[in-house]
Design an enzyme around this catalytic site. Structure first.
Site, short mmCIF file in Angstrom:
data_model
loop_
_atom_site.label_atom_id
_atom_site.label_comp_id
_atom_site.label_asym_id
_atom_site.label_seq_id
_atom_site.Cartn_x
_atom_site.Cartn_y
_atom_site.Cartn_z
CE1 TYR A 61 3.53 -2.42 11.81
CE2 TYR A 61 3.77 -0.21 12.07
CZ TYR A 61 3.25 -2.00 12.02
OH TYR A 61 2.84 -1.67 13.87
CB CYS A 62 0.66 -3.34 5.10
SG CYS A 62 1.44 -2.82 3.80
NE ARG A 63 1.50 -10.63 4.21
CZ ARG A 63 1.99 -11.02 2.62
NH1 ARG A 63 3.69 -11.45 2.82
NH2 ARG A 63 1.87 -10.94 1.50
CB ILE A 86 5.59 -5.78 9.77
CG1 ILE A 86 6.53 -5.58 11.37
CG2 ILE A 86 4.71 -6.68 8.71
CD1 ILE A 86 5.49 -5.43 12.36
#
Length: 111
Positions: free
Chosen positions: A74-76, A103
Site C-alpha cells: 500500500y501507499c497513500r 491508506i
C-alpha cells in the site's frame, strides 16, 4: 477497442479494504508500505515494513525477499503500490496485492 493505454494485463490484484485486511492476516503474508520514511512514520498499518518505492534501495530490498510469500502493498492512494506490485510481478513474485485507494481510504486503525 479503447484499451490502447494498457499494453499488458495487470499481473497483480487490486483489493478492497476488507479483502486486504483479511489477506494480510495469512501466515505467509508480508505487508509492505512503499511510501517515504516520513509518510511511514506519520501512520502505518500495523505489521507493515517500509520499503520506499522512490528510494535508491528499493530494487535491492525487493530482490532479497522470498518469492513464495503473499505480498500486500500500500501507499497513500494506491498508485505507487500498484507500480511496486507490477515491478515485483515482473521480477517473478506470483502473489502481489495492492490496496485500492491506499491508506487514505483505510477505515481501520493505523499506528
Amino acid at each position: 477497442m479503447f484499451n490502447f493505454f494498457r499494453t499488458k494485463p495487470k499481473n497483480y490484484t487490486d483489493l478492497s479494504n476488507e479483502d486486504f485486511k483479511t489477506g494480510m492476516t495469512a501466515k505467509d503474508a508480508v505487508i509492505i508500505d512503499v511510501r517515504t520514511a516520513g509518510e511511514f512514520h506519520s501512520g502505518k498499518i500495523k505489521g507493515a515494513r517500509n520499503i520506499d518505492l522512490m528510494g535508491p534501495g528499493f530494487m535491492g530490498q525487493i530482490q532479497n525477499l522470498p518469492k513464495d510469500k503473499k505480498y500486500y502493498l500500500y501507499c497513500r492512494s494506491g498508485n505507487r503500490s500498484g507500480q511496486a506490485c507490477e515491478i515485483m510481478a515482473d521480477m517473478g513474485f506470483e502473489s502481489t496485492h495492492n490496496l485500492a485507494g491506499g491508506i487514505m481510504s483505510w477505515p481501520y486503525e493505523v499506528v
